[in-house]
Design an enzyme around this catalytic site. Structure first.
Site, PDB file in Angstrom:
ATOM      1  N   TYR A 165       0.840  -1.199   0.000  1.00  0.00           N
ATOM      2  CA  TYR A 165       0.000   0.000   0.000  1.00  0.00           C
ATOM      3  C   TYR A 165       0.876   1.251   0.000  1.00  0.00           C
ATOM      4  O   TYR A 165       0.576   2.222  -0.683  1.00  0.00           O
ATOM      5  CB  TYR A 165      -0.934   0.000   1.222  1.00  0.00           C
ATOM      6  CG  TYR A 165      -2.025  -1.034   1.120  1.00  0.00           C
ATOM      7  CD1 TYR A 165      -3.223  -0.749   0.481  1.00  0.00           C
ATOM      8  CD2 TYR A 165      -1.862  -2.309   1.658  1.00  0.00           C
ATOM      9  CE1 TYR A 165      -4.228  -1.695   0.380  1.00  0.00           C
ATOM     10  CE2 TYR A 165      -2.863  -3.261   1.564  1.00  0.00           C
ATOM     11  CZ  TYR A 165      -4.045  -2.956   0.918  1.00  0.00           C
ATOM     12  OH  TYR A 165      -5.028  -3.894   0.815  1.00  0.00           O
ATOM     13  N   ASN A 201     -12.919  -0.138  -4.810  1.00  0.00           N
ATOM     14  CA  ASN A 201     -12.608  -0.379  -6.218  1.00  0.00           C
ATOM     15  C   ASN A 201     -13.750  -1.142  -6.891  1.00  0.00           C
ATOM     16  O   ASN A 201     -13.997  -2.293  -6.552  1.00  0.00           O
ATOM     17  CB  ASN A 201     -11.296  -1.178  -6.302  1.00  0.00           C
ATOM     18  CG  ASN A 201     -10.944  -1.619  -7.702  1.00  0.00           C
ATOM     19  OD1 ASN A 201     -11.516  -1.180  -8.687  1.00  0.00           O
ATOM     20  ND2 ASN A 201      -9.993  -2.530  -7.786  1.00  0.00           N
ATOM     21  N   CYS A 248      -6.576  -4.994  -7.390  1.00  0.00           N
ATOM     22  CA  CYS A 248      -6.258  -4.596  -6.017  1.00  0.00           C
ATOM     23  C   CYS A 248      -5.815  -5.777  -5.154  1.00  0.00           C
ATOM     24  O   CYS A 248      -5.204  -5.572  -4.105  1.00  0.00           O
ATOM     25  CB  CYS A 248      -7.425  -3.862  -5.386  1.00  0.00           C
ATOM     26  SG  CYS A 248      -9.002  -4.706  -5.511  1.00  0.00           S
ATOM     27  N   HIS A 249      -6.072  -7.000  -5.617  1.00  0.00           N
ATOM     28  CA  HIS A 249      -5.576  -8.162  -4.858  1.00  0.00           C
ATOM     29  C   HIS A 249      -4.053  -8.229  -4.867  1.00  0.00           C
ATOM     30  O   HIS A 249      -3.456  -8.907  -4.046  1.00  0.00           O
ATOM     31  CB  HIS A 249      -6.174  -9.472  -5.410  1.00  0.00           C
ATOM     32  CG  HIS A 249      -5.790  -9.771  -6.817  1.00  0.00           C
ATOM     33  ND1 HIS A 249      -6.443  -9.190  -7.897  1.00  0.00           N
ATOM     34  CD2 HIS A 249      -4.837 -10.578  -7.333  1.00  0.00           C
ATOM     35  CE1 HIS A 249      -5.889  -9.643  -9.018  1.00  0.00           C
ATOM     36  NE2 HIS A 249      -4.915 -10.482  -8.700  1.00  0.00           N
ATOM     37  N   GLU A 287      -2.174 -16.781  -9.900  1.00  0.00           N
ATOM     38  CA  GLU A 287      -1.314 -16.026 -10.816  1.00  0.00           C
ATOM     39  C   GLU A 287       0.107 -16.568 -10.814  1.00  0.00           C
ATOM     40  O   GLU A 287       0.728 -16.694 -11.872  1.00  0.00           O
ATOM     41  CB  GLU A 287      -1.339 -14.534 -10.463  1.00  0.00           C
ATOM     42  CG  GLU A 287      -2.662 -13.874 -10.784  1.00  0.00           C
ATOM     43  CD  GLU A 287      -2.686 -12.392 -10.493  1.00  0.00           C
ATOM     44  OE1 GLU A 287      -1.666 -11.820 -10.049  1.00  0.00           O
ATOM     45  OE2 GLU A 287      -3.748 -11.776 -10.723  1.00  0.00           O
TER      46      GLU A 287
END
Length: 168
Positions: A98, A121, A129-130, A158
């Site tokens: 962040y 979001n 945002c993850h 991912e």
């Protein structure tokens, strides 16, 4: 990434569909080829989404860089637009803290504001945002019915896609 400010007259013309993913289903609201909202859901995938959305969705889960148009009925603040731009550019399978996002958005002391912006979001996955985590590496906050657990599973997914594509 382009954010188009929508007119409230268009609300009645907004369509929605539910798309499956390797992790859970997501409800997507869209107007033409503009994505308005994405959220995890427990609904079953009904109907047939438009071809453009199916192609974008498939690319998203394969780690492709996507150029999509996002829509909002309210203009994001200047800081929110900067934060969305920074987060959109975090590569598939990578993370930033962040505080890193705040610095890259030009407000190095605004990590809490970044958290607030990302909590609201409307386009998760498209503004990923993850991929934003605590500076100590801890997974913090994620919306939807599965919360931080879904965030963890998205990052694992991912990493797995990246490992499989680099093994080829």
């Amino acid at each position: 990434m382009e954010i188009v400010i929508m007119n409230y007259r268009d609300v009645e013309a907004v369509s929605s569909c539910v798309l499956s993913s390797p992790l859970c289903a997501f409800e997507i609201k869209f107007y033409g080829n503009i994505i308005i909202r994405v959220k995890p859901t427990n609904l079953l995938p009904p109907g047939d989404p438009p071809l453009w959305l199916r192609e974008v969705w498939k690319g998203l889960w394969n780690g492709e860089r996507l150029e999509v148009t996002l829509g909002s009925f309210k203009k994001p603040s200047v800081l929110a637009e900067k934060v969305y731009g920074v987060v959109k550019d975090i590569p598939f399978g990578k993370t930033k803290s962040y505080s890193e996002v705040a610095s890259l958005a030009g407000k190095p002391r605004a990590s809490r504001a970044v958290g607030t912006i990302l909590r609201n979001n409307p386009w998760p996955l498209f503004v990923p945002c993850h991929r934003v985590i605590g500076k100590n590496g801890k997974l913090l906050g994620y919306g939807g019915p599965q919360g931080v657990e879904l965030k963890r599973r998205l990052l694992i997914y991912e990493a797995k896609v990246l490992n499989n594509s680099s093994a080829k």
